[in-house]
Design a protein around this motif. Structure first.
Motif, PDB file in Angstrom:
ATOM      1  N   LEU A  27     -15.664   3.019 -26.677  1.00  0.00           N
ATOM      2  CA  LEU A  27     -16.617   3.849 -25.937  1.00  0.00           C
ATOM      3  C   LEU A  27     -16.132   5.293 -25.799  1.00  0.00           C
ATOM      4  O   LEU A  27     -14.938   5.549 -25.696  1.00  0.00           O
ATOM      5  CB  LEU A  27     -16.831   3.261 -24.537  1.00  0.00           C
ATOM      6  N   SER A  28     -17.080   6.216 -25.760  1.00  0.00           N
ATOM      7  CA  SER A  28     -16.736   7.616 -25.470  1.00  0.00           C
ATOM      8  C   SER A  28     -16.459   7.741 -23.974  1.00  0.00           C
ATOM      9  O   SER A  28     -16.792   6.842 -23.190  1.00  0.00           O
ATOM     10  CB  SER A  28     -17.897   8.529 -25.850  1.00  0.00           C
ATOM     11  N   ASP A  29     -15.883   8.870 -23.557  1.00  0.00           N
ATOM     12  CA  ASP A  29     -15.604   9.084 -22.132  1.00  0.00           C
ATOM     13  C   ASP A  29     -16.886   9.046 -21.311  1.00  0.00           C
ATOM     14  O   ASP A  29     -16.905   8.500 -20.195  1.00  0.00           O
ATOM     15  CB  ASP A  29     -14.889  10.425 -21.931  1.00  0.00           C
ATOM     16  N   GLU A  30     -17.959   9.631 -21.852  1.00  0.00           N
ATOM     17  CA  GLU A  30     -19.228   9.657 -21.123  1.00  0.00           C
ATOM     18  C   GLU A  30     -19.792   8.250 -20.954  1.00  0.00           C
ATOM     19  O   GLU A  30     -20.248   7.862 -19.867  1.00  0.00           O
ATOM     20  CB  GLU A  30     -20.247  10.539 -21.863  1.00  0.00           C
ATOM     21  N   GLU A  31     -19.751   7.469 -22.021  1.00  0.00           N
ATOM     22  CA  GLU A  31     -20.244   6.090 -21.964  1.00  0.00           C
ATOM     23  C   GLU A  31     -19.397   5.259 -21.020  1.00  0.00           C
ATOM     24  O   GLU A  31     -19.918   4.480 -20.216  1.00  0.00           O
ATOM     25  CB  GLU A  31     -20.230   5.476 -23.359  1.00  0.00           C
ATOM     26  N   LEU A  32     -18.084   5.432 -21.112  1.00  0.00           N
ATOM     27  CA  LEU A  32     -17.172   4.669 -20.262  1.00  0.00           C
ATOM     28  C   LEU A  32     -17.382   5.003 -18.793  1.00  0.00           C
ATOM     29  O   LEU A  32     -17.397   4.111 -17.935  1.00  0.00           O
ATOM     30  CB  LEU A  32     -15.728   4.952 -20.672  1.00  0.00           C
ATOM     31  N   THR A  33     -17.556   6.284 -18.487  1.00  0.00           N
ATOM     32  CA  THR A  33     -17.797   6.704 -17.110  1.00  0.00           C
ATOM     33  C   THR A  33     -19.056   6.052 -16.554  1.00  0.00           C
ATOM     34  O   THR A  33     -19.055   5.519 -15.436  1.00  0.00           O
ATOM     35  CB  THR A  33     -17.915   8.236 -17.020  1.00  0.00           C
ATOM     36  N   GLU A  34     -20.122   6.086 -17.332  1.00  0.00           N
ATOM     37  CA  GLU A  34     -21.390   5.482 -16.893  1.00  0.00           C
ATOM     38  C   GLU A  34     -21.223   3.989 -16.626  1.00  0.00           C
ATOM     39  O   GLU A  34     -21.670   3.475 -15.582  1.00  0.00           O
ATOM     40  CB  GLU A  34     -22.468   5.701 -17.956  1.00  0.00           C
ATOM     41  N   ILE A  35     -20.585   3.304 -17.535  1.00  0.00           N
ATOM     42  CA  ILE A  35     -20.405   1.858 -17.399  1.00  0.00           C
ATOM     43  C   ILE A  35     -19.520   1.529 -16.200  1.00  0.00           C
ATOM     44  O   ILE A  35     -19.836   0.642 -15.398  1.00  0.00           O
ATOM     45  CB  ILE A  35     -19.807   1.271 -18.696  1.00  0.00           C
ATOM     46  N   LEU A  36     -18.396   2.231 -16.062  1.00  0.00           N
ATOM     47  CA  LEU A  36     -17.471   1.935 -14.963  1.00  0.00           C
ATOM     48  C   LEU A  36     -18.096   2.215 -13.602  1.00  0.00           C
ATOM     49  O   LEU A  36     -17.867   1.475 -12.641  1.00  0.00           O
ATOM     50  CB  LEU A  36     -16.173   2.731 -15.128  1.00  0.00           C
ATOM     51  N   GLU A  37     -18.868   3.268 -13.512  1.00  0.00           N
ATOM     52  CA  GLU A  37     -19.526   3.580 -12.230  1.00  0.00           C
ATOM     53  C   GLU A  37     -20.504   2.481 -11.833  1.00  0.00           C
ATOM     54  O   GLU A  37     -20.560   2.068 -10.667  1.00  0.00           O
ATOM     55  CB  GLU A  37     -20.232   4.933 -12.316  1.00  0.00           C
ATOM     56  N   LYS A  38     -21.270   1.986 -12.804  1.00  0.00           N
ATOM     57  CA  LYS A  38     -22.218   0.911 -12.509  1.00  0.00           C
ATOM     58  C   LYS A  38     -21.503  -0.407 -12.236  1.00  0.00           C
ATOM     59  O   LYS A  38     -21.886  -1.167 -11.334  1.00  0.00           O
ATOM     60  CB  LYS A  38     -23.201   0.756 -13.672  1.00  0.00           C
ATOM     61  N   ALA A  39     -20.452  -0.663 -13.008  1.00  0.00           N
ATOM     62  CA  ALA A  39     -19.687  -1.900 -12.807  1.00  0.00           C
ATOM     63  C   ALA A  39     -18.952  -1.884 -11.468  1.00  0.00           C
ATOM     64  O   ALA A  39     -18.800  -2.930 -10.823  1.00  0.00           O
ATOM     65  CB  ALA A  39     -18.694  -2.088 -13.951  1.00  0.00           C
ATOM     66  N   GLU A  40     -18.533  -0.702 -11.044  1.00  0.00           N
ATOM     67  CA  GLU A  40     -17.846  -0.578  -9.754  1.00  0.00           C
ATOM     68  C   GLU A  40     -18.780  -0.988  -8.607  1.00  0.00           C
ATOM     69  O   GLU A  40     -18.383  -1.722  -7.700  1.00  0.00           O
ATOM     70  CB  GLU A  40     -17.363   0.854  -9.562  1.00  0.00           C
TER      71      GLU A  40
END
Length: 319
Positions: A27-40
């Motif tokens: 994943l790119s940083d942008e994709e990872l950020t989006e996913i981690l925020e939602k998963a959090e």
């Protein structure tokens, strides 16, 4: 990415954690950020400290975002074994070994008072990992044996076998490879049909053969580990072990051993065929048996960004 977001939407915490283990590196940083925020948000909503630990770890290691204090706050508020146990494991993952040990010791005292044997065994096992990390092998074995005794008492045969593999690996680290191989061999007949355990076994053998610079055997064990590890958390470990062996061979200019073995991996793992063909082409080029144009033809077939980065990494091994 879509698969992970779908799992988050379905509020399937176990699946989200599993997908993060296997998919996060692509994943790119942008994709990872989006996913981690939602998963959090999901992890906090479901009160799943194991998933939350993974998210906090990825924020810290991959994005440079520190959420450790937030995890500590959650663990204090929840005040459950699982939350504190996962916090101790987070400290371990981040290299804060003393903090991890201190928390495990406190948990051990609490769980001993409550008589929660399975939790006690889990603590002993994780404490052993830390002592192994700091090369206190005798202490690691002592703690493993305590965990083993409890699991045997509880009838947890798979955990007993898992510890047997780990004890063999620590024995190898203590400088007794032949004793370690014999110990591992004793587990094989009991592990038949259990791919996870067999993957662990082959990874242990791989380490022993690599340490002895028997790279043909090490590569064979990587192959066994990879084929057994499909669908388990050991697949990435097995793949990384293979890359380590290839990297070492490249550094030693033993390109022939690399290119002679890559067809074996391509046939066993057709989903990675283009990648292994790329590795073979690079090794042939480095050995003066192919030109750069031929190498490019194979590398152009690889579409996965992570695999392309690995090919670039391996191509620079001797430079």
């Amino acid at each position: 990415m879509e698969e992970i977001l779908k799992a988050v939407e379905e509020k399937d915490c176990k699946k989200v954690a599993s997908l993060l283990y296997y998919k996060v590196e692509g994943l790119s940083d942008e994709e990872l950020t989006e996913i981690l925020e939602k998963a959090e948000k999901l992890a906090l909503e479901c009160k799943d400290p194991e998933l939350y630990k993974l998210i906090v770890y990825y924020f810290h290691e991959l994005l440079g975002v520190d959420k450790i204090s937030e995890f500590e706050k959650m663990a204090k508020e929840e005040d459950t074994f699982e939350a504190k146990f996962q916090l101790a494991d987070l400290y371990y993952l981040l290299g804060e070994l003393e903090k991890s040990l201190d928390l495990y010791r406190a948990l051990l005292e609490e769980e001993t008072e409550k008589g929660n044997k399975e939790n006690i065994a889990k603590i002993y096992y994780n404490m052993a990992l830390i002592h192994e990390e700091i090369q206190e092998y005798e202490k690691a074995l002592e703690l493993m044996e305590k965990a083993e005794e409890i699991y045997r008492e509880l009838g947890k045969e798979e955990e007993v076998l898992h510890i047997a593999v780990y004890k063999a690996y620590v024995t190898f680290e203590m400088g007794e490879p032949y004793k370690a191989k014999a110990m591992l061999a004793g587990v094989i007949p009991k592990a038949m049909g259990n791919d996870k355990l067999l993957a662990e076994l082959h990874l242990s053998y791989e380490e022993i053969f690599e340490d002895d610079e028997n790279y043909d055997a090490a590569l064979q064990e990587c192959l066994y580990a990879l084929t057994r590890a499909k669908g388990t958390e050991y697949y990435d470990v097995a793949f990384d072990a293979l890359i380590d062996v290839i990297w070492q061979l490249m550094l030693e200019d033993d390109f022939e051993t690399v290119y002679l073995h890559m067809d074996m991996f391509a046939n066993a793992l057709p989903e990675l065929k283009e990648f292994f063909e790329g590795v073979k082409a690079i090794a042939l080029y480095k050995d003066g048996r192919a030109d750069m144009e031929e190498v490019r033809k194979f590398i152009e077939k690889v579409k996965d960004r992570r695999l392309l980065d690995l090919l670039e990494f391996l191509g620079e091994a001797e430079m």
